[in-house]
Design a protein around this motif. Structure first.
Motif, PDB file in Angstrom:
ATOM      1  N   THR A   1       0.809  -1.231   0.000  1.00 24.92           N
ATOM      2  CA  THR A   1       0.000   0.000   0.000  1.00 24.92           C
ATOM      3  C   THR A   1       0.835   1.271   0.000  1.00 24.92           C
ATOM      4  O   THR A   1       0.376   2.305  -0.463  1.00 24.92           O
TER       5      THR A   1
ATOM      6  N   ARG B   1       5.627  -7.468  -1.058  1.00 24.96           N
ATOM      7  CA  ARG B   1       5.218  -6.206  -1.670  1.00 24.96           C
ATOM      8  C   ARG B   1       4.026  -6.441  -2.591  1.00 24.96           C
ATOM      9  O   ARG B   1       4.119  -6.307  -3.819  1.00 24.96           O
TER      10      ARG B   1
ATOM     11  N   SER C   1      -3.476  -4.667   1.401  1.00 25.11           N
ATOM     12  CA  SER C   1      -2.141  -5.253   1.281  1.00 25.11           C
ATOM     13  C   SER C   1      -2.104  -6.644   1.903  1.00 25.11           C
ATOM     14  O   SER C   1      -2.895  -6.954   2.793  1.00 25.11           O
TER      15      SER C   1
ATOM     16  N   TYR D   1      -4.765  -2.753   7.759  1.00 27.11           N
ATOM     17  CA  TYR D   1      -4.896  -3.573   8.986  1.00 27.11           C
ATOM     18  C   TYR D   1      -6.290  -4.197   9.114  1.00 27.11           C
ATOM     19  O   TYR D   1      -6.645  -4.697  10.188  1.00 27.11           O
TER      20      TYR D   1
ATOM     21  N   ASP E   1      -6.916   3.937   3.866  1.00 25.99           N
ATOM     22  CA  ASP E   1      -5.801   3.015   4.086  1.00 25.99           C
ATOM     23  C   ASP E   1      -6.308   1.925   5.031  1.00 25.99           C
ATOM     24  O   ASP E   1      -6.448   2.144   6.239  1.00 25.99           O
TER      25      ASP E   1
ATOM     26  N   SER F   1       0.648  -7.447   3.443  1.00 30.00           N
ATOM     27  CA  SER F   1       1.733  -7.328   4.427  1.00 30.00           C
ATOM     28  C   SER F   1       1.299  -7.744   5.820  1.00 30.00           C
ATOM     29  O   SER F   1       2.006  -8.479   6.510  1.00 30.00           O
ATOM     30  N   LYS F   2       0.129  -7.285   6.247  1.00 24.25           N
ATOM     31  CA  LYS F   2      -0.336  -7.594   7.609  1.00 24.25           C
ATOM     32  C   LYS F   2      -1.313  -8.763   7.564  1.00 24.25           C
ATOM     33  O   LYS F   2      -1.293  -9.632   8.424  1.00 24.25           O
TER      34      LYS F   2
HETATM   35  C1  LIG Z   1      -0.963   2.586   8.183  1.00 31.08           C
HETATM   36  C2  LIG Z   1      -0.090   1.908   7.211  1.00 31.08           C
HETATM   37  N1  LIG Z   1      -0.355   2.078   5.912  1.00 31.08           N
HETATM   38  C3  LIG Z   1       0.412   1.483   4.980  1.00 31.08           C
HETATM   39  C4  LIG Z   1       1.492   0.703   5.321  1.00 31.08           C
HETATM   40  C5  LIG Z   1       2.329   0.132   4.224  1.00 31.08           C
HETATM   41  O1  LIG Z   1       2.273  -1.217   4.182  1.00 31.08           O
HETATM   42  P1  LIG Z   1       2.610  -2.025   2.873  1.00 31.08           P
HETATM   43  O2  LIG Z   1       3.233  -1.075   1.892  1.00 31.08           O
HETATM   44  O3  LIG Z   1       3.550  -3.073   3.313  1.00 31.08           O
HETATM   45  O4  LIG Z   1       1.310  -2.553   2.389  1.00 31.08           O
HETATM   46  C6  LIG Z   1       1.803   0.496   6.665  1.00 31.08           C
HETATM   47  C7  LIG Z   1       2.972  -0.321   7.056  1.00 31.08           C
HETATM   48  O5  LIG Z   1       3.394  -0.424   8.138  1.00 31.08           O
HETATM   49  C8  LIG Z   1       0.981   1.117   7.639  1.00 31.08           C
HETATM   50  O6  LIG Z   1       1.229   0.974   8.936  1.00 31.08           O
END
Ligand SMILES: Cc1ncc(COP(=O)(O)O)c(C=O)c1O
Length: 393
Positions: free
Chosen positions: A98, A251, A240, A209, A206, A242-243
């Motif tokens: 993201t 990525r 994303s 999470y 965003d 990621s979490k």
């Molecule tokens: C609030 C928030 N937005 C976006 C991101 C970006 O995450 P990613 O680029 O890994 O999806 C993070 C990563 O810690 C985040 O805490």
């Protein structure tokens, strides 16, 4: 040689700043990292094999916007999660996580002027730092709106003066919020979407999470926009793996929204983007399609919420989050607290002010520390107990 002025006032990034604060001093005990939001639970085990199976595709330029199969898998996920049906051709685009999307979407979508004036980009304060850099990059005026206990740890954008709202082009909103773990309710989203309609700005939601929650899945911006019959361009969501899937290093993410917004983002990406490598797109496709690992992961965080509840029982203001994996703990001064904690116990946490801005001498993150509950359970519990005993008793 001249360098741009627009980034001249950016504070040093949080993590080098933290190293400067702490690393001149030895730790006071076993080092426990609770600073960075890097998930440490296991990621889906089939990833390596899927990437290997498609390794020959490293020889190809990947499609910018994501393969058709990946876009379909992401749309299927949005439909399952939010009950919103998206057109994979026109309403979704793959991202390298993201962060780059949150940045590049502002470049693609923020106009040069709003009502003939410098556009405003609203961001919560404290906030994920890319929002401010995106605003500076496009020559917009970032306006930092406090997100404190009094407003449910979310920004009260409705309280922003009308003159500023009329100039607003984009409002970032992070729900579940980093760092506070607060969740925008359906009513909050409805009010924000109505405000955006009245003042004609876009909402960048965003939601990275969104899958880590305590009791109930957080409502999404797109589902609320749909329920309200809002302009399809009103809301852009960012997600994303990621979490959700502990794949911060893959990525892989997406943005989704109205066809005009996505077309503009795709065009920018076609010229200047760095698409996700094809074997990784193949892997991401399988991960969006699977929920079992997400449920298991969420269960591990729910156990961590319970541990935090027990450790901080009876301690004023130490609320465990509704979602996400950060604790946002009140202390006298976040920087002094992080230093004391490091020197006396070896636990590393982030001062809240490293994630927030001073506005007229007022910094809503100053009296907080952010604690990432990513370590393995027992280590995390030791870290939380050290925080409680050193700073909160
Ligand atoms: C609030 C928030 N937005 C976006 C991101 C970006 O995450 P990613 O680029 O890994 O999806 C993070 C990563 O810690 C985040 O805490």
């Amino acid at each position: 040689m001249n360098f741009p002025e627009r980034f001249a006032n950016l504070p040093e990034y949080a993590f080098p700043r933290l190293r400067r604060l702490l690393d001149a001093h030895p730790p006071g005990g076993e080092v426990i990292q609770m600073t960075i939001g890097e998930p440490r639970h296991a990621f889906p085990p089939w990833i390596a094999q899927t990437i290997a199976d498609h390794a020959a595709d490293f020889g190809k330029y990947p499609p910018n916007e994501g393969t058709p199969e990946l876009r379909q898998a992401m749309c299927d996920w949005v439909a399952r999660r939010y009950g919103v049906s998206l057109d994979p051709e026109t309403q979704i685009m793959a991202l390298n996580g993201t962060r780059e999307g949150l940045f590049n979407a502002a470049i693609a979508l923020c106009p040069e002027a709003k009502r003939g004036k410098v556009p405003v980009i609203l961001t919560p304060n404290p906030f994920y730092q890319v929002y401010a850099v995106a605003a500076l990059t496009v020559g917009a005026e970032p306006v930092y709106v406090p997100a404190r206990a009094e407003t449910g740890f979310l920004p009260d954008y409705g309280s922003v003066p009308a003159e500023i709202l009329d100039r607003t082009a984009i409002a970032y909103l992070c729900s579940p919020a980093n760092p506070q773990g607060s969740v925008a309710s359906r009513d909050y989203w409805a009010d924000l979407i109505a405000l955006a309609d009245r003042h004609d700005f876009q909402i960048f939601a965003d939601e990275c999470y969104s899958e880590i929650w305590r009791d109930a899945p957080p409502p999404g911006a797109l589902e609320m926009a749909k329920a309200m019959g809002a302009d399809p361009e009103r809301v852009v969501i960012f997600h994303s793996l990621s979490k959700r899937s502990n794949l911060a290093g893959l990525r892989a993410g997406f943005m989704a929204g109205g066809p005009k917004s996505i077309a503009a983002a795709k065009q920018l990406r076609a010229y200047a983007g760095a698409p996700v490598p094809l074997p990784l797109q193949r892997a991401a496709e399988t991960v969006w399609a699977d929920e079992a690992h997400v449920e298991e992961n969420r269960g591990l965080y729910q156990r961590k919420y319970r541990i935090a509840d027990e450790v901080f029982a009876g301690i004023q203001g130490a609320r465990s989050p509704d979602a996400g994996f950060f604790l946002w703990l009140p202390v006298d001064d976040g920087e002094a607290a992080a230093l004391k904690l490091w020197r006396e116990t070896g636990v590393r946490v982030l001062p809240g002010a490293y994630l927030s801005r001073d506005v007229n001498g007022d910094n809503p993150g100053k009296g907080y520390i952010r604690v990432a509950m990513v370590a393995e359970e027992q280590e995390m519990q030791r870290g939380l107990e050290a925080i409680r005993d050193c700073l909160m008793r």
